[in-house]
Design a protein around this motif. Structure first.
Motif, short mmCIF file in Angstrom:
data_model
loop_
_atom_site.label_atom_id
_atom_site.label_comp_id
_atom_site.label_asym_id
_atom_site.label_seq_id
_atom_site.Cartn_x
_atom_site.Cartn_y
_atom_site.Cartn_z
N ALA A 82 0.81 -1.22 0.00
CA ALA A 82 0.00 0.00 0.00
C ALA A 82 0.84 1.26 0.00
O ALA A 82 0.29 2.36 -0.05
CB ALA A 82 -0.93 0.01 1.22
N LEU A 83 2.17 1.13 0.04
CA LEU A 83 3.03 2.31 0.14
C LEU A 83 2.99 3.14 -1.14
O LEU A 83 2.73 4.35 -1.10
CB LEU A 83 4.46 1.86 0.45
CG LEU A 83 5.48 2.99 0.69
CD1 LEU A 83 5.08 3.81 1.91
CD2 LEU A 83 6.87 2.42 0.88
N LEU A 84 3.22 2.53 -2.26
CA LEU A 84 3.23 3.28 -3.52
C LEU A 84 1.86 3.85 -3.87
O LEU A 84 1.76 5.02 -4.28
CB LEU A 84 3.75 2.39 -4.65
CG LEU A 84 4.12 3.11 -5.95
CD1 LEU A 84 5.16 4.19 -5.69
CD2 LEU A 84 4.63 2.11 -6.98
N PRO A 85 0.75 3.10 -3.70
CA PRO A 85 -0.56 3.74 -3.94
C PRO A 85 -0.84 4.93 -3.03
O PRO A 85 -1.47 5.91 -3.45
CB PRO A 85 -1.55 2.59 -3.69
CG PRO A 85 -0.76 1.35 -3.97
CD PRO A 85 0.62 1.65 -3.52
N GLN A 86 -0.36 4.87 -1.79
CA GLN A 86 -0.57 6.00 -0.88
C GLN A 86 0.23 7.22 -1.34
O GLN A 86 -0.25 8.35 -1.29
CB GLN A 86 -0.17 5.62 0.54
CG GLN A 86 -0.26 6.74 1.56
CD GLN A 86 -1.67 7.28 1.71
OE1 GLN A 86 -2.63 6.54 1.53
NE2 GLN A 86 -1.78 8.56 2.05
N TRP A 87 1.45 6.99 -1.84
CA TRP A 87 2.24 8.10 -2.36
C TRP A 87 1.59 8.71 -3.60
O TRP A 87 1.54 9.94 -3.75
CB TRP A 87 3.63 7.59 -2.68
CG TRP A 87 4.51 8.55 -3.43
CD1 TRP A 87 4.97 8.43 -4.70
CD2 TRP A 87 5.05 9.79 -2.93
NE1 TRP A 87 5.75 9.51 -5.05
CE2 TRP A 87 5.82 10.37 -3.98
CE3 TRP A 87 4.95 10.48 -1.73
CZ2 TRP A 87 6.48 11.58 -3.84
CZ3 TRP A 87 5.60 11.69 -1.60
CH2 TRP A 87 6.35 12.22 -2.63
#
Length: 1665
Positions: free
Chosen positions: A641-646
């Protein structure tokens, strides 16, 4: 003083090229220097000054003059010297000594043809002209000695011996102000005589440092005084070539000759030497001392955060231009100035800027003065002060004694340097005049290149004055607003209306000037509109034990302040309520379904156009902050979920930044500041949108934090006009705690939700605070949930704050009766009215009530008992301790008899006798009354004392009886227990509140029994002598169009409106009479608080929820104690409910893995409102010591996930949440998640509603989020400690979860810092997922005398994943011990000697590598070899080679290097080239992946004294290694082999080594000189050894070729860090460090790759020259 005018000189024979001569003159060991002038006939005409103090000239006094050529390539080429005797001035002090063509002598004291011409004279201060204001703004270091103001005292300086002696220089850096730059991270670099020091890294343009640096010298005074002190402020976030913000430079001799040898708390003007025309780049406040033997250091008793800078003289270079500006303050008027009740003030406004104060005239006895004056300040840009302070003083008879109120205006908010827009500011430091308004932008950056800021401007607008109690002091590192230390009080004291205009050119006006006529153009800004403020109080929890009834007051300005009777009374306070126990440690207010409401109306200017822009910007900031917090909580870099949150953060930021701000150019009421800030904000949003589109997924958190910081810098609105809304918690009619809500955050806008405040009509959680100096430390007075709305009353027609709830309005009065001879009646009341308010002081007869306009009575008076006031505050306790003190006194014969008040509490207040104290209903007693003997009493429980009038109670009690003691007492105690019923505590409370007696007659219904000032009870008691009951009459609104009815509840209900108006006229006339008679008595008829209705929001339909909180672990809890945590547990608080987790053992990362469940939680708000604004979950981390004392460590506060339909429920993932101490300081983080689920009929049958595993008496985590535990072994190689100073006998303490191991102390740390024990083994169950990774904490504990243990350093290994291994794998290679014996090295060298034998004239290289230089983008290319000193290297003449007959040329070292780099000439060809070629890497050997950082044997871990930040000081290093592998749970299963076997004693250490360092060349060095080049030379440091020669520098190059070899011997590990430094040679100023790199020789010695990386296949047999 002695004045010398150095006129000119003649240099003969003339020098070529033309010299740059400079004259140095010494008088009494004090040096003065002229400037440099080019030519063989220089003319200076420069004045040099020496203060004589109390030492007049003697007959043998003289001047020593030295002429030097400062432009010579050689260092300070000497031209000549001369001596001037001052005996003529002693005989005739009023005459001038003329010296023409004085012949200079050479080094041999022979005369030359060079001459100088000068004048010398004695002068007094009267002979010096008065210094103008302009000089005060720009005092230079060399000119400061000319001014009397610099030396107000007559300090006598002792004569110094010319021999070398000890000196010390101290530089204390306090703070910096107005530093130029955008989003900077400043650090102060202090160079004292060539020795560098650095401060901690801070943030912002006004950082606070408070750091001190010391440097000791042992030199002759003449040389010591010539040393330079250089202070630079650097921006640590950019490359070094562009990092310098500004600098200040002086010599130590100037400091030594200041009073007390000290510059005490002086401001330095920072400038850039290469861009002198850019002006001052900021200011730095310092104290500099230069002390000799016997000198007393100055004592600075001022606070380090002192802000009232009365001494505003600035030291700066004389060549830096001064930018002067004139600030004109147009002071028009003020309003609502109040200081005391019924007291007319005589106000005067004082404006303070950089220590200068200007005042208006005094207006006699008026609360609305009209000044119409202009005050003009003359300042330098940028302004030293970061704020302008306004004070309104009360000056009766021109004596200004009391301060009415203050307000501070930040200059950063009303001006701009242009640095807010990156790369778009003008090169000059002076902002231009405001540009005319432009139309809206049509493409991204049409005006960005022209933006260069704007001058200070403000208004015309109001500033809110505040006074009284202040907010608690908190020192922040960065704050774009006014610092906390200058923030004003909390009480509203009025407003002042003014305007600020800045001019660059002086208009030759006086500093104070009256306006000829009242300014008409500003009247449009004073048009008032009616605003309405509505607040619904939903809950009040987490309160301490308030013994008295409490209520809340809401005010905006003076409106709503019930203490101020000058304004129309408003419904601004809630009804009185008790604070009852919540069953754990806190208390709460039992409002339940009846929520109090307040409605306040006020009149303010229409600033909606300004607030719309601010709220839009606030919306952008809040979304960015929320996305950033979510990003921070994802600590696992592999989280999917890190890249979608960015991407979500970038997408929403671009969307918000593209939304246009409301245009200010077309707004008629917009001021110049509005237009300038609108332009600045617009450009910033466009720039952030552009950056967000191009931002790569790298350094995500740091990038977003930089954007957030820039948004916060332009967010504050100085022209707010609307005061903040204050919510006060009141107890005993005193304000105890407060919450301050910005008005714009709840302001309604008809343009839409995003233009409205973020909390307008929404539920928000407020944490109340105590005023400064009140309340306990780190405690919160209350957590308050409110729903607020503020707006124009014409916009309140359809006001509906919550989706459900009925608003009811009541008039209230209490009927009072007293008991006499068993008869109740009003005729027995004494000094009490028949009908009164709840306090019993004010008379409120029923017949005096009148309905307000817009309302009518909806029924008759009815009895409605206020059972909330009758609640037992211990209703939720399971047991209560009761106590009664038995008191006795001595009679006339000395016998002990009962006292006049035989039974009291601990404070001496009378209570019932223990024999008649009954156990309340629902409670029982297991043991009867008993005497308490567990404190300082005698064997019968008595304590004795001497009674002191008037109370007759002793102040001190003793346990031994003496004859003169007149009083004694003993404590009787018992414990009563609650009966276990079928209802919960909360249900019992609700049933009591809803209790009614339908069978009672009307005359007997609703009575409460007790005494005023104490608690009332529902049932009569034998001692009851007073009773009362509450009467309510409901009010209903009329059909009013266009306005909410609650905003019509103005004025008192006890009088008619006409009567109220008549009294208002009487009050005004009385005040006019008071002004004439100077009377301060209150006007009659307004001394009592008026009666007002009470508004409630009644919820008839409750909703029940279940709360699930999943708590796993807390970490990063850095502690300075040997045992990090003793008995840690979590207390979860949700509204008025709280639970605790299990208490663990001492642990550095306590792991609970527990679920806390709250069932059947009662909430009355609509579920949709609850989902949008849920109550906060508060997780508190506590410690419990062995004695049972509990200490709060920190809190974590966030909102739970709300599910209204359990079918849609998804288990929320656990995130890391910060643990905060108090309200600001982060002290760790906790891994947890929380969800709030609405109960439905189908799910209510399940208890608990959702399946949660149960184990060992607690609920554990659900299986889907439970980590997978596996038994693991953590094997540790503990090698040693390095670079630790001031430790005696350290040992290593390793903590992981609840397990810990420690080594034996190192007894001889100074001679051998290695541990005697090599390996430790720790087995424990660990989670395999990286999200749940357990940190490993390393602590170094120093063992001192008397058994004291102190933590001197600690480090955290956050993830053990890199150390995982599989010992059973076939390809796994276990760690191997280092091979250090001399025999094995000899065998290796012998093998190489026999196999490869070639002739060479140069020594071979064992490695060749470039080293990156710290603080520099360039690289140093060199080679380092480490060999044991006992290994003889082959030496001797050239040796024959088997290939010499074929190739007669020498295979020299440079050819081998050029072959490796590809720079060899093509004509040379060698058959055996491969045997000679070196391997040259393009990075450090530590950065080559194949070499594992040369830490394959053991790694280096930095140790800190605190939680490591960006610039935390390193206190030492730990060298060790870890291996983590699975361990069989079956004890019979074979165990994996040990990775670090118990090696024998480390007899090879300490190891004597020979080190050869080959410095080959450097590339791309940073220019240091004005010509864009530098003159580098090399310095090597190893232990106490330093090699290198500054005279062997390479002139004018950025790519020097050194080709030198250094040979050193060292003892490893005592001398392991080889430091290679590059300096730039400077002729006169201190040499600048270009860069430095450190090579850990121990790593190279212990690594399995050794120092053979890059070694050629041949080995040399001749030694390097």
């Amino acid at each position: 003083m002695l004045r010398l005018i150095m006129q000119s000189a003649k240099i003969s024979p003339p020098l070529s090229p033309p010299p740059r001569p400079c004259v140095s003159v010494y008088f009494r060991d004090v040096k003065r220097t002229t400037r440099e002038v080019e030519g063989n006939h220089p003319v200076w005409n420069e004045t040099l000054i020496w203060h004589l103090w109390n030492h007049p000239l003697q007959k043998d006094s003289f001047l020593q003059i030295t002429l030097r050529d400062m432009g010579s390539v050689k260092k300070e080429r000497f031209i000549g010297m001369a001596t001037v005797l001052l005996k003529p001035l002693v005989k005739k002090p009023r005459q001038i000594l003329f010296v023409n063509d004085l012949t200079l002598l050479n080094h041999s004291m022979m005369p030359t043809e060079c001459t100088v011409t000068l004048q010398a004279a004695l002068m007094t201060y009267k002979d010096i002209e008065k210094i103008g204001d302009e000089d005060l703004l720009a005092i230079t270091a060399q000119e400061v000695a000319k001014q009397k103001l610099m030396f107000p005292s007559a300090t006598v300086h002792k004569a110094l011996s010319p021999k070398p002696q000890h000196f010390q220089v101290r530089v204390q850096v306090f703070e910096a102000r107005q530093l130029m730059g955008n989003d900077i991270k400043p650090v102060v670099k202090v160079v004292i005589g060539g020795h560098q020091h650095h401060s901690r890294i801070k943030m912002g343009n006004n950082p606070f440092f408070n750091e001190i640096f010391f440097q000791n010298f042992y030199e002759a005074p003449m040389k010591f005084f010539d040393e330079i002190i250089l202070i630079q402020v650097m921006n640590s976030s950019v490359m070094r070539f562009n990092a310098e913000i500004g600098r200040f430079q002086t010599d130590i001799g100037f400091i030594y000759n200041c009073p007390g040898h000290t510059l005490l708390r002086k401001w330095l003007g920072l400038c850039q030497p290469n861009e002198r025309n850019s002006g001052v780049r900021g200011y730095l406040k310092v104290t500099i001392c230069a002390l000799g033997v016997g000198d007393q250091a100055p004592v600075d008793q001022k606070l380090i955060y002192r802000v009232d800078d009365t001494d505003t003289r600035i030291f700066k270079s004389s060549v830096v231009p001064i930018s002067i500006a004139y600030l004109q303050f147009f002071i028009y008027c003020a309003e609502d100035l109040h200081l005391k009740k019924h007291y007319s003030v005589s106000p005067m406004l004082e404006v303070e800027l950089i220590g200068e104060k200007l005042k208006t005239h005094v207006q006699t006895q008026t609360e609305s003065p009209i000044w119409n004056q202009i005050l003009t300040f003359r300042i330098q840009l940028p302004c030293l002060s970061s704020y302008i302070k306004f004070r309104v003083l009360d000056c009766p008879r021109n004596r200004c004694n009391d301060e009415i109120g203050t307000v501070s205006l930040s200059l950063n908010q009303i001006s701009s340097t242009g640095a807010e827009i990156e790369g778009k500011q003008a090169p000059c430091a002076l902002p231009p005049a405001p540009l005319p308004p432009e139309p809206a932008l049509s493409h991204p950056f049409p005006l960005a290149g022209m933006y260069s800021g704007f001058l200070p401007c403000f208004g015309p607008s109001f500033l809110t004055l505040r006074g009284g109690k202040k907010a608690p002091f908190r020192m922040k590192e960065e704050d774009p607003n006014i610092p906390n230390i200058v923030k004003d009080g909390l009480a509203y004291r009025g407003r002042v209306f003014l305007e600020l205009i800045t001019h660059i050119k002086s208009r030759q006006e006086a500093k104070m000037k009256d306006l000829s006529l009242d300014v008409i153009s500003v009247e449009k800004h004073q048009n008032r509109q009616k605003y309405g403020l509505c607040v619904i109080f939903l809950s009040c929890t987490m309160m301490p034990d308030f013994k008295d009834l409490i209520q809340f007051e809401v005010s905006i300005g003076h409106y709503g302040n019930k203490m101020d009777l000058s304004y129309k009374p408003l419904v601004s306070t809630t009804q009185y309520s008790p604070a009852i126990y919540d069953g754990n440690i806190y208390h709460y207010v039992p409002w339940y379904n009846t929520k109090p409401v307040v409605a306040v109306t006020s009149f303010w200017e229409d600033v909606g156009f300004r607030m719309n822009c601010l709220n839009l910007l606030q919306f952008t900031r809040d979304r960015l902050k929320a996305n950033l917090d979510t990003l921070k909580s994802m600590r696992n870099p592999r989280d999917p979920a890190l890249l979608p949150q960015w991407e979500k953060l970038l997408r929403e930021l671009v969307e918000d930044c593209k939304r246009p701000l409301p245009c200010m150019t077309s707004q008629p009421k917009a001021t110049d500041l509005d237009k300038n800030r609108w332009k600045l904000r617009r450009l910033l949003l466009q720039e952030l949108a552009q950056k967000a589109k191009q931002a790569p997924p790298r350094d995500m958190v740091a990038t977003a934090e930089g954007w957030l910081y820039r948004l916060n810098a332009v967010l504050p609105e100085p022209q707010m006009n609307l005061p903040d809304v204050m919510i006060w918690l009141m107890a005993r009619e005193q304000r105890a705690a407060y919450a301050q809500v910005p008005a714009h955050s709840i302001l309604f806008s008809p343009h839409g939700a995003r233009h409205s405040g973020r909390f307008c009509g929404k539920t928000q959680t407020l944490f109340l605070q105590y005023p400064e100096g009140e309340g306990e430390k780190d405690t919160l007075p209350a957590q308050l949930r409110v729903c607020m709305w503020l707006g124009n009353v014409t916009d309140s027609r359809d006001l509906e704050l919550l989706r459900q709830g009925e608003v009811v309005v009541y008039a209230e009065t209490y009927e009072n009766q007293a008991k006499f001879k068993d008869q109740w009646g009003q005729q027995f009341l004494q000094h009490r009215p028949n009908f009164s308010d709840v306090t019993g002081h004010k008379a409120l007869p029923k017949e005096d009530f009148r309905e307000p306009p817009g309302w009518h009575w909806a029924g008759p008076w009815t009895v409605e008992p206020q059972r909330r006031l009758l609640l037992d505050t211990d209703i939720n306790k399971s047991q209560v301790l009761e106590e009664v003190y038995e008191n006795q006194r001595r009679d006339a014969v000395g016998a002990w008899v009962p006292a006049a008040i035989p039974n009291t509490d601990v404070n001496g207040e009378p209570v019932e006798a223990r024999e008649i104290v009954k156990c309340p209903q629902g409670w029982h007693v297991k043991q009867t009354w008993a005497v308490e003997l567990n404190h300082a009493v005698d064997n019968e429980g008595w304590e004795y004392g001497v009674g002191i009038p008037p109370s007759g109670l002793p102040q001190v009690w003793n346990s031994v009886e003496k004859t003169y003691y007149s009083r004694r007492r003993r404590r009787w105690a018992r414990v009563r227990y609650r009966d276990h019923g079928q209802l919960s505590h909360e249900q019992e409370t609700l049933s009591f509140l809803q209790l009614h007696h339908p069978g009672l007659a009307e005359d007997e219904a609703g009575w409460e029994y007790g005494v005023f000032g104490s608690k009332f009870h529902l049932n009569p008691e034998p001692q009851s002598r007073f009773r009362r009951r509450c009467w309510h009459r409901r009010l209903a609104p009329n059909k009013v169009k266009g306005i909410a009815p609650i905003f019509l509840l103005e004025g008192s209900l006890s009088t008619d409106m006409k009567e109220q108006a008549r009294r208002a006229d009487m009050v005004s006339s009385t005040r006019r009479l008071d002004r004439i008679m100077s009377s301060r008595r209150a006007p009659p008829g307004i001394t009592q608080t008026p009666s007002l209705p009470f508004i409630y929001c009644v919820f008839n339909k409750p909703h029940y929820y279940q709360l699930f909180c999943y708590i796993y672990q807390a970490r990063n809890l850095m502690s300075s104690h040997v045992q990090t945590f003793q008995g840690p547990f979590i207390r979860l608080v949700f509204l008025n409910h709280s639970q605790c987790t299990q208490t663990l053992k001492s642990s550095t990362a306590p792991t609970w893995a527990q679920t806390l469940i709250f069932q059947h939680l009662l909430l009355y708000e609509n579920p949709q409102d609850t989902r949008e604004s849920p109550p906060c979950v508060v997780l508190e981390l506590w410690q419990r010591d062995p004695q049972g004392n509990e200490t709060l460590w920190g809190r974590s506060i966030w909102h739970p996930v709300v599910w209204l339909d359990a079918q849609d429920r998804i288990l929320p993932p656990m995130r890391w949440h910060p643990l905060v101490k108090g309200l600001e300081d982060e002290e760790g983080e906790i891994l947890a998640s929380c969800e709030l689920i609405l109960e439905t009929e189908s799910l209510r049958q399940q208890l608990p509603m959702l399946s949660v595993p149960w184990k060992n008496g607690i609920y554990i985590l659900p299986k889907s989020i439970q980590p997978t535990l596996r038994k693991m072994a953590i094997e540790m190689l503990v090698w040693g400690l390095r670079n630790m100073k001031q430790v005696r006998s350290p040992q290593l303490l390793v903590e992981c979860w609840e397990e810990s191991l420690q080594t034996e102390p190192i007894r001889d740390f100074q001679t051998n810092p290695n541990f005697a024990q090599s390996a430790l083994l720790l087995t424990l169950y660990m989670p395999t997922e990286e999200t749940f990774a357990l940190p490993l904490v390393l602590k170094v504990v120093d063992n001192q005398d008397f058994g004291q243990e102190t933590v001197v350093g600690q480090a955290n290994v956050h993830s053990l994943q890199p150390y995982f291994c599989d010992p059973w794998a076939e390809d796994y290679v276990p760690p191997r011990p280092p091979t250090l014996s001399v025999k094995k090295y000899q065998e290796l060298l012998g093998y190489l000697y026999e196999k490869f034998w070639f002739k060479s004239s140069k020594a071979e290289v064992m490695e060749a590598q470039p080293r990156g230089i710290r603080n520099n983008p360039g690289q140093l290319r060199g080679r380092v070899g480490a060999e044991e000193a006992t290994v003889p290297l082959p030496q001797g003449p050239k040796c024959p080679s088997p290939y010499q007959d074929e190739y007669d040329q020498e295979v020299d070292w440079w050819s081998k290097l050029f072959w490796a780099t590809g720079d060899a000439p093509q004509t040379l060809k060698y058959k055996y080239k491969d045997y000679h070629t070196l391997k040259v890497y393009d990075c450090e050997l530590e950065a080559v992946p194949a070499f594992q950082g040369l830490q394959d044997f053991c790694q280096t871990f930095k140790l800190y004294q605190e939680w490591p930040r960006l610039d935390s000081p390193v206190v030492g290093e730990f060298k060790g290694q870890f291996r983590v592998y699975p361990f069989p749970e079956n004890p019979e299963a074979p165990k994996p082999p040990r990775q670090f076997p118990l090696w024998p004693k480390k007899e090879d250490f300490p190891q004597q080594c020979l080190v050869r360092v080959y410095i080959v060349r450097a590339f791309h060095l940073q220019p240091q000189d004005f010509n864009g080049l530098c003159d580098p030379y090399v310095i090597l440091k190893l232990g106490q050894t330093m090699l290198g020669n500054r005279d062997k520098y390479q002139p004018n190059t950025l790519d020097p070729i050194f080709g030198v070899m250094f040979e050193l011997s060292c003892t490893i590990p005592l001398e392991k860090d080889l430091e290679i430094q590059l300096y730039d040679f400077d002729l006169f100023s201190p040499d600048d460090m270009i860069g430095t790199t450190v090579i850990d020789l121990e790593d190279r010695l212990l690594s399995g790759f050794g120092a053979r990386c890059g070694l050629s296949k041949s080995y040399c047999q001749t030694q390097a020259p």
